[in-house]
Design a protein around this motif. Structure first.
Motif: not given
Length: 189
Positions: A23, A26, A162, A165-166, A169, A172-173
């Motif tokens: 995460g 990213s 991605v 918007r990585a 993500l 979220v991870v």
């Protein structure tokens, strides 16, 4: 504790740090190997220190640590995840270069502490078995350094796939890692 058990324990302790590193990686703009290794060393050092602290605490505080470790990790990881999602949602779509090329020491350290709370509890339990805590801590730290470095580099590739918007993500991870820690605690009751 035999060498195979110690090896398995070391890599088991690094799995949530690995997921968090994906995460974090990213959310960066093209992190290089040096940045991934820097993050790995920060995570690995903290992950090596926490079982020693837990071992020193021993049986006296084990009940408190075991009762609250999952909540502490959950709150820290969800908070970091919400922050990353907020940053990702407020990012300008036309300016992908606004992503940092590296995370601050404090962002990495807080994430590392959040993912190493379980190692503190493991350290408490290691106080009651025959194990050299310094060797165990070194193994846990080295495994975490390796896994976080790899996770940051995998996060880099994921971030390029991605796009802008990585960071969402990544947030979220982190939240999923926190929720998993909480779920595993309640599932084991």
């Amino acid at each position: 504790m035999n060498p195979l058990s110690l090896l398995l324990l070391s890599f088991a302790m690094s799995t949530d740090a690995f997921a968090a590193a994906i995460g974090r990686g990213s959310g960066l703009h093209k992190p290089r190997f040096a940045e991934a290794l820097r993050a790995g060393v920060i995570f690995g050092t903290i992950e090596a220190i926490t079982p020693i602290i837990g071992w020193l605490i021993g049986q006296a505080a084990s009940r408190f640590v075991l009762e609250w470790d999952h909540w502490i990790a959950f709150v820290l990881l969800v908070g970091l995840g919400v922050h990353m999602i907020h940053a990702g949602l407020s990012a300008d779509d036309d300016a992908p270069e606004d992503k940092p090329s590296r995370h601050s020491f404090w962002v990495l350290a807080v994430t590392a502490v959040a993912t190493s709370i379980d190692a503190l509890a493991v350290g408490v339990s290691l106080a009651f078995v025959e194990v050299n805590i310094l060797v165990a801590a070194l193994c846990i730290g080295l495994a975490t350094t390796l896994m976080v470095t790899l996770g940051m580099l995998l996060g880099r590739m994921l971030g390029q796939l991605v796009g802008k918007r990585a960071e969402i993500l990544g947030g979220v991870v982190l939240m999923l890692v926190g929720a998993t820690i909480l779920y595993e605690h309640f599932a084991s009751l």
